[in-house]
Scaffold this active site. Structure first.
Site, mmCIF file in Angstrom:
data_model
loop_
_atom_site.group_PDB
_atom_site.id
_atom_site.type_symbol
_atom_site.label_atom_id
_atom_site.label_comp_id
_atom_site.label_asym_id
_atom_site.label_seq_id
_atom_site.Cartn_x
_atom_site.Cartn_y
_atom_site.Cartn_z
ATOM 1 N N ASP A 154 -10.154 -6.247 -2.685
ATOM 2 C CA ASP A 154 -10.505 -5.193 -3.640
ATOM 3 C C ASP A 154 -9.725 -5.371 -4.937
ATOM 4 O O ASP A 154 -8.618 -5.933 -4.954
ATOM 5 C CB ASP A 154 -10.265 -3.806 -3.044
ATOM 6 C CG ASP A 154 -8.815 -3.557 -2.647
ATOM 7 O OD1 ASP A 154 -8.163 -4.497 -2.151
ATOM 8 O OD2 ASP A 154 -8.332 -2.417 -2.838
ATOM 9 N N ASP A 186 -4.908 -10.955 -9.541
ATOM 10 C CA ASP A 186 -4.572 -10.036 -8.452
ATOM 11 C C ASP A 186 -5.809 -9.736 -7.603
ATOM 12 O O ASP A 186 -6.478 -8.746 -7.833
ATOM 13 C CB ASP A 186 -4.008 -8.751 -9.056
ATOM 14 C CG ASP A 186 -3.437 -7.804 -8.023
ATOM 15 O OD1 ASP A 186 -3.270 -8.205 -6.869
ATOM 16 O OD2 ASP A 186 -3.163 -6.640 -8.393
ATOM 17 N N GLU A 226 -6.250 -2.189 -0.654
ATOM 18 C CA GLU A 226 -4.858 -2.336 -1.115
ATOM 19 C C GLU A 226 -4.663 -1.643 -2.447
ATOM 20 O O GLU A 226 -3.612 -1.060 -2.702
ATOM 21 C CB GLU A 226 -4.496 -3.820 -1.242
ATOM 22 C CG GLU A 226 -2.996 -4.086 -1.333
ATOM 23 C CD GLU A 226 -2.427 -4.041 -2.749
ATOM 24 O OE1 GLU A 226 -1.194 -4.018 -2.901
ATOM 25 O OE2 GLU A 226 -3.221 -4.009 -3.720
ATOM 26 N N GLU A 227 -5.676 -1.693 -3.313
ATOM 27 C CA GLU A 227 -5.576 -1.077 -4.632
ATOM 28 C C GLU A 227 -5.871 0.421 -4.582
ATOM 29 O O GLU A 227 -5.679 1.123 -5.567
ATOM 30 C CB GLU A 227 -6.548 -1.754 -5.609
ATOM 31 C CG GLU A 227 -6.299 -3.235 -5.827
ATOM 32 C CD GLU A 227 -5.004 -3.528 -6.578
ATOM 33 O OE1 GLU A 227 -4.227 -2.583 -6.823
ATOM 34 O OE2 GLU A 227 -4.775 -4.706 -6.913
ATOM 35 N N HIS A 250 -4.163 -6.066 -13.642
ATOM 36 C CA HIS A 250 -4.663 -4.720 -13.927
ATOM 37 C C HIS A 250 -4.959 -4.520 -15.411
ATOM 38 O O HIS A 250 -5.206 -3.386 -15.840
ATOM 39 C CB HIS A 250 -3.682 -3.640 -13.456
ATOM 40 C CG HIS A 250 -3.520 -3.589 -11.972
ATOM 41 N ND1 HIS A 250 -3.028 -2.483 -11.307
ATOM 42 C CD2 HIS A 250 -3.781 -4.495 -10.989
ATOM 43 C CE1 HIS A 250 -2.990 -2.707 -10.014
ATOM 44 N NE2 HIS A 250 -3.438 -3.937 -9.794
#
Length: 433
Positions: A125, A156, A190-191, A405
């Site tokens: 994700d 990421d 995870e995010e 991000h």
């Protein structure tokens, strides 16, 4: 900024497109309906087109990265990323087990039944893109410009996932009868809140006494150069929602009201000024940070009735979450604050000391990049916090984290094959016969 390549049929003579200068590989892949052949010593003829690939090297890691980056897997949606990985792993002997908890897809894949177990862990994700207008290219149509691969999840951490798969393929080809087991623990949560992802998979594995010996998390750990930093631990994270109770009233009659901002201000100041510990050899000192304060009606002439505050401790192994709670409550009580407080423990601190996993990683990084890596416990939390309590040695190693991000998230293309080689050498160091 160079323009991406757009292939259009023309009736004129053959056109030469130099992909070494600027390319949108994804568009070329879609045009060909197959991966580009590498290496190539002469231009490829596509009807009225000639694509110049001379001097470009084949990169399995890049190809798989592009495939994963095309999937708009905004948390908690996996968008078939795990299927893509599972298909590759199944072909080299992995047993595939999908674990879905509510709206979250998780993958547990394992080759071998014996210990020791080296597990690659990570997430498919990604965080939301933000305004598409701010991006210089579609975040889910990966592009390469000036040696950098752009796309949401490029740093990421989809390129690390690709490197893990490719490294495993190469290792198994060389060592089909390797000792122990190789595993993958991949989540799409995870995010997000991290409730139905890695933590649930770990619980399921623990319930059947299936243990990991070592765990390599592909989070982007590097700072200036691939492999310059690896995370061998993380601080704990303790959150609090503090509601301070007062009495609403008119600002002209303060004796008839109780201002919660005033009553808590000295306590908050003391919390900010408190030295919670001095850290240790592996961890910096524990930090206290207020992240949000909200109070009032919006009017200038009304004393608020309540004040809501959010704060966080990032704490070392020198103190426990229970000790932090107790010391916080003592300060609030001493200042006669009327309050309610809700605590949320996001993760316990963990540390992997120098040993088999750290040594294998340091040797691999030295062999591939020629640098000596630095061990660090700085930064935020990762899913390693759910795995470390099982007794596994946990290490985080991935690409540069400078753009994670962010708008136009990217990774150096030149780092992808070396990362796969580092992962493969760690496999060699731990599981080769």
């Amino acid at each position: 900024m160079p323009s991406p390549i757009r292939l259009k049929k023309r009736k004129t003579k053959c056109n030469v497109i130099d992909l070494k200068k600027t390319l949108c590989l994804d568009k070329v892949f879609l045009y060909l309906k197959r991966p580009l052949p590498y290496p190539h010593d002469s231009p490829i003829i596509l009807g009225t087109f000639s694509i110049d690939l001379t001097g470009m090297n084949h990169s399995e890691t890049l190809e798989l990265s592009l495939q994963l980056l095309r999937q708009p897997s905004v948390t908690p949606v996996d968008h078939s990323c795990q299927n893509i990985m599972a298909d590759r792993l199944e072909k080299i002997g992995f047993n595939i087990e999908s674990m879905r908890f509510e709206d979250v897809d998780n993958l547990w894949a394992r080759k071998g039944t014996q210990a020791p177990v080296l597990c690659f862990a990570g997430h498919t994700d990604v965080v939301p893109t933000g305004s598409l207008d701010d991006w210089n290219s579609d975040p889910f149509v990966p592009e390469i410009r000036d040696g950098k691969l752009y796309g949401r999840g490029s740093a990421d951490m989809k390129t690390a996932l690709a490197a893990m798969v490719v490294a495993s393929e190469r290792f198994v080809a060389k060592h089909p009868n390797h000792k122990g087991s190789i595993a993958f623990l991949i989540t799409s949560d995870e995010e997000g809140p991290s409730i139905n992802g890695t933590v649930k998979v770990v619980e399921a594995l623990e319930a059947r006494n299936e243990k990991m010996t070592w765990c390599l998390v592909g989070e982007p750990s590097s700072t200036n150069q691939l492999g310059d930093i690896v995370k061998n631990g993380r601080r704990g994270s303790l959150n609090a929602k503090l509601t301070v109770k007062g009495k609403q009233g008119h600002v002209a009659y303060p004796h008839l009201a109780i201002n919660p901002i005033h009553t808590v201000s000295k306590a908050l100041a003391e919390l900010c000024d408190t030295v919670w510990d001095n850290g240790n050899e592996y961890f910096p000192a524990t930090s206290f940070q207020i992240s949000n304060i909200h109070s009032g009606t919006g009017a200038t002439n009304v004393v608020p009735g309540t004040m809501n505050t959010l704060f966080n401790f990032r704490y070392s192994t020198e103190v426990t979450a229970e000790e932090l709670k107790a010391r916080t409550l003592e300060i609030l009580d001493r200042h006669n604050v009327n309050y309610d407080i809700e605590w949320t423990l996001s993760g316990l601190p963990f540390l992997t000391p120098v040993g088999e996993l750290v040594n294998a990683a340091q040797n691999a990084i030295r062999n591939v990049t020629g640098i000596e890596t630095e061990l660090s416990t700085s930064g935020g939390t990762s899913d390693g916090r759910f795995i470390a309590p099982t007794g596994a040695q946990v290490l985080e190693l991935g690409v540069l984290n400078a753009s994670i991000h962010q708008i136009d998230e990217h990774v150096n293309v030149a780092d992808l094959e070396p990362l796969a080689e580092i992962y493969e050498q760690i496999l060699e160091g731990l599981l080769a016969n």
